[in-house]
Motif scaffolding. Structure first.
Motif, PDB file in Angstrom:
ATOM      1  N   THR A 425      -2.167  14.736 -11.281  1.00 57.53           N
ATOM      2  CA  THR A 425      -1.534  13.477 -11.684  1.00 57.53           C
ATOM      3  C   THR A 425      -0.193  13.290 -10.980  1.00 57.53           C
ATOM      4  O   THR A 425       0.133  12.192 -10.517  1.00 57.53           O
ATOM      5  CB  THR A 425      -1.322  13.430 -13.207  1.00 57.53           C
ATOM      6  N   THR A 426       0.583  14.359 -10.912  1.00 54.47           N
ATOM      7  CA  THR A 426       1.892  14.276 -10.266  1.00 54.47           C
ATOM      8  C   THR A 426       1.745  13.918  -8.793  1.00 54.47           C
ATOM      9  O   THR A 426       2.447  13.035  -8.277  1.00 54.47           O
ATOM     10  CB  THR A 426       2.637  15.619 -10.420  1.00 54.47           C
ATOM     11  N   LEU A 427       0.828  14.576  -8.111  1.00 56.00           N
ATOM     12  CA  LEU A 427       0.625  14.303  -6.697  1.00 56.00           C
ATOM     13  C   LEU A 427       0.140  12.876  -6.483  1.00 56.00           C
ATOM     14  O   LEU A 427       0.584  12.184  -5.551  1.00 56.00           O
ATOM     15  CB  LEU A 427      -0.380  15.300  -6.121  1.00 56.00           C
ATOM     16  N   GLY A 428      -0.760  12.397  -7.346  1.00 60.77           N
ATOM     17  CA  GLY A 428      -1.275  11.039  -7.195  1.00 60.77           C
ATOM     18  C   GLY A 428      -0.203   9.985  -7.349  1.00 60.77           C
ATOM     19  O   GLY A 428      -0.159   9.002  -6.589  1.00 60.77           O
ATOM     20  N   ALA A 429       0.679  10.157  -8.331  1.00 58.35           N
ATOM     21  CA  ALA A 429       1.790   9.213  -8.482  1.00 58.35           C
ATOM     22  C   ALA A 429       2.699   9.276  -7.265  1.00 58.35           C
ATOM     23  O   ALA A 429       3.273   8.269  -6.843  1.00 58.35           O
ATOM     24  CB  ALA A 429       2.567   9.517  -9.755  1.00 58.35           C
ATOM     25  N   GLY A 430       2.829  10.488  -6.692  1.00 57.05           N
ATOM     26  CA  GLY A 430       3.601  10.627  -5.461  1.00 57.05           C
ATOM     27  C   GLY A 430       2.964   9.886  -4.303  1.00 57.05           C
ATOM     28  O   GLY A 430       3.646   9.214  -3.519  1.00 57.05           O
ATOM     29  N   TYR A 431       1.639   9.987  -4.171  1.00 60.73           N
ATOM     30  CA  TYR A 431       0.936   9.249  -3.117  1.00 60.73           C
ATOM     31  C   TYR A 431       1.143   7.736  -3.270  1.00 60.73           C
ATOM     32  O   TYR A 431       1.374   7.020  -2.288  1.00 60.73           O
ATOM     33  CB  TYR A 431      -0.559   9.555  -3.159  1.00 60.73           C
ATOM     34  N   LEU A 432       1.035   7.236  -4.508  1.00 54.98           N
ATOM     35  CA  LEU A 432       1.197   5.796  -4.728  1.00 54.98           C
ATOM     36  C   LEU A 432       2.605   5.342  -4.374  1.00 54.98           C
ATOM     37  O   LEU A 432       2.790   4.313  -3.709  1.00 54.98           O
ATOM     38  CB  LEU A 432       0.871   5.455  -6.184  1.00 54.98           C
ATOM     39  N   ALA A 433       3.601   6.107  -4.813  1.00 57.71           N
ATOM     40  CA  ALA A 433       4.983   5.766  -4.450  1.00 57.71           C
ATOM     41  C   ALA A 433       5.199   5.931  -2.958  1.00 57.71           C
ATOM     42  O   ALA A 433       5.910   5.135  -2.323  1.00 57.71           O
ATOM     43  CB  ALA A 433       5.952   6.652  -5.240  1.00 57.71           C
ATOM     44  N   GLY A 434       4.575   6.948  -2.369  1.00 65.29           N
ATOM     45  CA  GLY A 434       4.757   7.225  -0.951  1.00 65.29           C
ATOM     46  C   GLY A 434       4.118   6.198  -0.048  1.00 65.29           C
ATOM     47  O   GLY A 434       4.624   5.916   1.048  1.00 65.29           O
ATOM     48  N   MET A 435       2.977   5.605  -0.462  1.00 64.11           N
ATOM     49  CA  MET A 435       2.391   4.523   0.331  1.00 64.11           C
ATOM     50  C   MET A 435       3.325   3.324   0.356  1.00 64.11           C
ATOM     51  O   MET A 435       3.491   2.670   1.397  1.00 64.11           O
ATOM     52  CB  MET A 435       1.016   4.135  -0.221  1.00 64.11           C
ATOM     53  N   ALA A 436       3.953   3.029  -0.782  1.00 64.32           N
ATOM     54  CA  ALA A 436       4.906   1.917  -0.822  1.00 64.32           C
ATOM     55  C   ALA A 436       6.127   2.197   0.049  1.00 64.32           C
ATOM     56  O   ALA A 436       6.715   1.273   0.620  1.00 64.32           O
ATOM     57  CB  ALA A 436       5.343   1.657  -2.269  1.00 64.32           C
ATOM     58  N   ALA A 437       6.487   3.476   0.177  1.00 65.42           N
ATOM     59  CA  ALA A 437       7.664   3.854   0.964  1.00 65.42           C
ATOM     60  C   ALA A 437       7.329   4.116   2.427  1.00 65.42           C
ATOM     61  O   ALA A 437       8.223   4.410   3.225  1.00 65.42           O
ATOM     62  CB  ALA A 437       8.311   5.096   0.347  1.00 65.42           C
ATOM     63  N   GLY A 438       6.048   4.042   2.788  1.00 63.60           N
ATOM     64  CA  GLY A 438       5.654   4.237   4.177  1.00 63.60           C
ATOM     65  C   GLY A 438       5.439   5.679   4.588  1.00 63.60           C
ATOM     66  O   GLY A 438       5.243   5.967   5.775  1.00 63.60           O
ATOM     67  N   ILE A 439       5.426   6.609   3.637  1.00 60.54           N
ATOM     68  CA  ILE A 439       5.189   8.020   3.972  1.00 60.54           C
ATOM     69  C   ILE A 439       3.712   8.229   4.309  1.00 60.54           C
ATOM     70  O   ILE A 439       3.379   8.979   5.232  1.00 60.54           O
ATOM     71  CB  ILE A 439       5.636   8.917   2.799  1.00 60.54           C
ATOM     72  N   TRP A 440       2.823   7.579   3.561  1.00 62.93           N
ATOM     73  CA  TRP A 440       1.405   7.539   3.908  1.00 62.93           C
ATOM     74  C   TRP A 440       1.058   6.090   4.220  1.00 62.93           C
ATOM     75  O   TRP A 440       1.501   5.167   3.528  1.00 62.93           O
ATOM     76  CB  TRP A 440       0.537   8.073   2.765  1.00 62.93           C
ATOM     77  N   ARG A 441       0.238   5.888   5.246  1.00 62.78           N
ATOM     78  CA  ARG A 441      -0.045   4.529   5.701  1.00 62.78           C
ATOM     79  C   ARG A 441      -0.871   3.744   4.695  1.00 62.78           C
ATOM     80  O   ARG A 441      -0.578   2.593   4.393  1.00 62.78           O
ATOM     81  CB  ARG A 441      -0.792   4.562   7.037  1.00 62.78           C
ATOM     82  N   ASP A 442      -1.937   4.388   4.202  1.00 62.32           N
ATOM     83  CA  ASP A 442      -2.877   3.670   3.342  1.00 62.32           C
ATOM     84  C   ASP A 442      -3.767   4.678   2.627  1.00 62.32           C
ATOM     85  O   ASP A 442      -3.554   5.901   2.701  1.00 62.32           O
ATOM     86  CB  ASP A 442      -3.721   2.697   4.164  1.00 62.32           C
ATOM     87  N   GLU A 443      -4.805   4.169   1.938  1.00 64.26           N
ATOM     88  CA  GLU A 443      -5.693   5.019   1.159  1.00 64.26           C
ATOM     89  C   GLU A 443      -6.482   5.979   2.031  1.00 64.26           C
ATOM     90  O   GLU A 443      -6.776   7.105   1.610  1.00 64.26           O
ATOM     91  CB  GLU A 443      -6.650   4.141   0.335  1.00 64.26           C
ATOM     92  N   ASP A 444      -6.850   5.568   3.238  1.00 68.66           N
ATOM     93  CA  ASP A 444      -7.569   6.486   4.132  1.00 68.66           C
ATOM     94  C   ASP A 444      -6.676   7.662   4.522  1.00 68.66           C
ATOM     95  O   ASP A 444      -7.156   8.802   4.655  1.00 68.66           O
ATOM     96  CB  ASP A 444      -8.042   5.749   5.387  1.00 68.66           C
ATOM     97  N   ASP A 445      -5.406   7.404   4.715  1.00 70.86           N
ATOM     98  CA  ASP A 445      -4.456   8.475   5.034  1.00 70.86           C
ATOM     99  C   ASP A 445      -4.379   9.466   3.877  1.00 70.86           C
ATOM    100  O   ASP A 445      -4.335  10.692   4.074  1.00 70.86           O
ATOM    101  CB  ASP A 445      -3.081   7.857   5.304  1.00 70.86           C
ATOM    102  N   VAL A 446      -4.405   8.944   2.651  1.00 71.49           N
ATOM    103  CA  VAL A 446      -4.397   9.806   1.462  1.00 71.49           C
ATOM    104  C   VAL A 446      -5.685  10.621   1.392  1.00 71.49           C
ATOM    105  O   VAL A 446      -5.666  11.836   1.137  1.00 71.49           O
ATOM    106  CB  VAL A 446      -4.210   8.958   0.190  1.00 71.49           C
ATOM    107  N   ALA A 447      -6.831   9.980   1.621  1.00 75.80           N
ATOM    108  CA  ALA A 447      -8.115  10.694   1.570  1.00 75.80           C
ATOM    109  C   ALA A 447      -8.159  11.823   2.594  1.00 75.80           C
ATOM    110  O   ALA A 447      -8.659  12.922   2.302  1.00 75.80           O
ATOM    111  CB  ALA A 447      -9.266   9.720   1.811  1.00 75.80           C
ATOM    112  N   ASP A 448      -7.626  11.576   3.772  1.00 76.14           N
ATOM    113  CA  ASP A 448      -7.636  12.596   4.830  1.00 76.14           C
ATOM    114  C   ASP A 448      -6.697  13.754   4.529  1.00 76.14           C
ATOM    115  O   ASP A 448      -6.796  14.818   5.152  1.00 76.14           O
ATOM    116  CB  ASP A 448      -7.258  11.967   6.172  1.00 76.14           C
ATOM    117  N   SER A 449      -5.792  13.559   3.565  1.00 72.98           N
ATOM    118  CA  SER A 449      -4.832  14.616   3.215  1.00 72.98           C
ATOM    119  C   SER A 449      -5.411  15.645   2.253  1.00 72.98           C
ATOM    120  O   SER A 449      -4.801  16.692   2.012  1.00 72.98           O
ATOM    121  CB  SER A 449      -3.573  13.995   2.576  1.00 72.98           C
TER     122      SER A 449
END
Length: 491
Positions: A425-449
């Protein structure tokens, strides 16, 4: 160089933790404060919202103290827990009602007779119950009171009262919205006499929301999700068909199905529910969810009530002392049974006990019983979505138990991939915040991680697995309708 770290505040059923998530998807410094619920009477589950607020501020500041600047703040939370507070002072009007609280079962039954179906674990009837207690005439509610789930409360606390928001993953499980989780349902509000003005604004799950003014540097809140959807994202299940199961106090299996819009909020014939998985840039992704009400609760029962183990971790060692259960079967229905049968009158059962049944067999039977309920959830999700799950991704406290994980792989008949972090849960909230901040480009970038720490393969052949499933399903059938009046609840 751009900042590539994030703060996540994660409020669970038993406590609050704040953690730093880096740009590689690693959960670093974690600060925790226990805020357990109270049970003033059987079926009642309450939280002290003021203690949650203090713990949110305390852990967030402590986590930030060694991290420096962060690119954003994510919030993950137990869903459907319900609280009301004064708009002017931020003071809760009473205890928050936990998602497990069953005080409104009678209300749900009465409304069911009038053609309205509300699950007793949703926020809708809980909010009405709070207002009936503190503002029966609803004179104060429209002007003076705010309603929120725990994410709303966290955002309010972190922003010093500037933000009254929620996201679609949380809004959709209140039973107060349309199926998209994007609009409050005026018809439901009228039936329950809930003023629309006390409801939060629904914002994207990933996107800039506002400043966390209560924190040093005033970082931007940019990610919000209910715990199960956050875990879905945290496990990299951001493509249709991918699924994860979280085994904590209860057990939740969620599968991503993509952008097809559900036509209903209530449960399907398979016993699953449509969920909003997340919303980003105005685009909503949906999923299906299957639920078991008792998972880790059964381990607590072994430890705290029966005294068969001293710690939760000891269950694996005790269960490993026997090769099998000796045909003993446990049905984990201590709080009723969810997917697929949804029988609130079901109760736990331990069947097949003989004079030779000992402590190891009982402990193993409990672990295997929870594993078979996991198989129930997976089968139901696949039946509803029409999408096959090739490997099940697993997180939550019970995923650290090797005997349980191997039993789960055998019960589902496919590989089980263990999360690198027990609490995705913690990591997922981080991914969501990080996509908004430009750390991850999009959902495919998250899936590949996604990188599982370990994969456990099933050991049983299909014939043996099916025979064991049939045996367990027979045990499950005997646990149903133990309390007929509660079994009458449908939604």
């Amino acid at each position: 160089m751009a900042v590539r770290t994030l703060l996540v505040v994660d409020v669970g059923t038993s406590g609050v933790r704040s953690a730093i998530v880096d740009g590689d998807g690693v959960v670093g410094r974690v600060e925790r404060v226990a805020v357990p619920p109270s049970t003033p009477a059987p079926g009642l589950v309450e939280f002290d919202a003021a203690r949650i607020a203090d713990a949110v501020r305390e852990t967030a500041v402590a986590a930030l103290s060694g991290a420096g600047e962060v690119a954003g703040v994510g919030i993950a939370n137990q869903r459907a827990s319900t609280l009301v507070w004064e708009r002017r002072t931020g003071t809760p009007v009473g205890p928050a009602l936990g998602w497990q609280d069953l005080r409104t079962v009678g209300t749900c039954l009465a409304l069911q007779a009038d053609g309205f179906r509300f699950p007793p674990n949703a926020s809708a009837t809980k909010l009405a119950a709070i207002l009936d207690e503190v503002d029966p005439g609803r004179e104060r509610a429209a002007e003076e009171l705010c309603f929120g789930t725990i994410d709303s409360w966290c955002a309010w606390v972190l922003s010093d009262g500037a933000l009254h928001v929620t996201d679609p993953t949380n809004a959709a499980v209140t039973a107060l919205t349309d199926p998209t989780g994007s609009r409050w349902d005026d018809r439901v509000l009228e039936v329950l006499r809930i003023p629309p003005s006390m409801l939060p604004t629904i914002v994207d799950s990933s996107g800039e929301v506002g400043e966390a003014r209560a924190l040093p540097g005033h970082p931007t809140i940019s990610g919000i999700a209910g715990d199960q959807q956050a875990a879905l994202v945290g496990q990299g299940c951001t493509r249709p068909g991918l699924a994860k199961a979280t085994f904590g106090t209860g057990g939740m299996l969620d599968q991503c199905i993509g952008a097809r819009t559900p036509g209903r909020l209530d449960r399907s014939e398979a016993g699953t529910f449509p969920i909003v998985a997340w919303r980003r840039a105005g685009r909503t992704v949906y999923g299906v969810e299957a639920m078991m009400l008792s998972a880790g609760t059964c381990i607590e029962w072994l430890r705290d009530d029966l005294g068969l183990v001293g710690t939760a971790e000891e269950t694996a060692e005790v269960a490993a002392r026997c090769a099998d259960t000796g045909d003993v079967w446990f049905v984990p229905a201590l709080l009723g049974m969810g997917t697929p049968v949804w029988d609130f009158g079901a109760r736990g059962a331990l069947l097949g006990i003989t004079r030779g049944t000992g402590r190891p067999e009982i402990v193993r039977a409990v672990l295997e019983g929870v594993a078979h309920r996991g198989a129930d959830l997976l089968e139901a999700a696949e039946a509803e979505s029409g999408l096959a799950v090739n490997a099940l991704r697993v997180d939550g406290g019970m995923s650290a138990n090797d005997v349980f994980v191997r039993a789960l792989a055998d019960a589902v008949g496919r590989p089980v991939e263990l999360s690198a972090t027990l609490e995705a849960t913690t990591l997922g909230a981080g991914y969501l915040a990080g996509m908004a901040a430009g750390i991850w480009r999009d959902e495919d970038d998250v899936a590949d991680s996604h990188r599982p720490v370990r994969t456990v393969e099933p050991q049983l052949d299909d014939a043996t697995r099916e025979a064991r499933r049939d045996r367990w399903l027979e045990a499950r059938s005997r646990a149903l309708q133990t309390i007929p009046e509660l079994s009458a609840i449908t939604f």
